[in-house]
Write a protein that holds these residues in place. Structure first.
Motif: not given
Length: 159
Positions: A66-69, A73-79, A106-110, A118-122
């Motif tokens: 979730a963190i890397s995604t 996601l945000f980097a591409l949105y900004e670019i 969580g850091d990963s799905v597991d 949570t805050l990065l994804s939100f």
């Protein structure tokens, strides 16, 4: 016989190495070579997109994240949100699909959920117009709200 190129261990003053690499021109004021910066952004963006999986996420060596995604996601949105709209939407869908029942990640799905993931994804979802009522409710319960001040206060108390 002395070398024409000074060794890196020699002190040559601030900016010497950047000048040698062509990033800064020597003048009364230093400036960044924006053409090189723009080219680097394009190259890294293309590389980032080439690593994305067909299902819209970036997989790490250890696990889907979730963190890397959310960061990608945000980097591409900004670019360039128009150019990468399909990639952004696929990443947002993956984040929404992998959200825990309580609105966290969580850091990963597991992995167990945590405030960082949570805050990065939100934040990433919010930036691209995919607000999560479950996450807003969770942040309200844990931090007293989801305004900048409430999140800062909550994070400082947590850590």
């Amino acid at each position: 016989m002395a070398s024409a190129e000074p060794k890196l261990t020699e002190k040559k003053g601030r900016g010497w190495l950047r000048q040698k690499r062509g990033l800064v021109k020597k003048k009364s004021e230093e400036f960044i070579d924006m053409e090189k910066v723009e080219r680097l952004i394009r190259e890294l963006t293309d590389k980032l997109c080439s690593l994305r999986q067909e299902d819209g996420i970036w997989r790490g060596v250890l696990s889907s994240s979730a963190i890397s995604t959310s960061v990608s996601l945000f980097a591409l949105y900004e670019i360039d949100k128009e150019k990468y709209q399909s990639v952004i939407e696929a990443a947002a869908k993956w984040l929404e699909d992998t959200m825990c029942e309580d609105g966290s990640w969580g850091d990963s799905v597991d992995s167990p959920s945590n405030p960082t993931a949570t805050l990065l994804s939100f934040a990433a979802l919010h930036a691209v117009g995919h607000d999560s009522p479950r996450t807003r409710q969770l942040l309200t319960e844990r931090f007293g709200g989801y305004s900048d001040d409430k999140i800062i206060e909550g994070v400082l108390k947590y850590y």
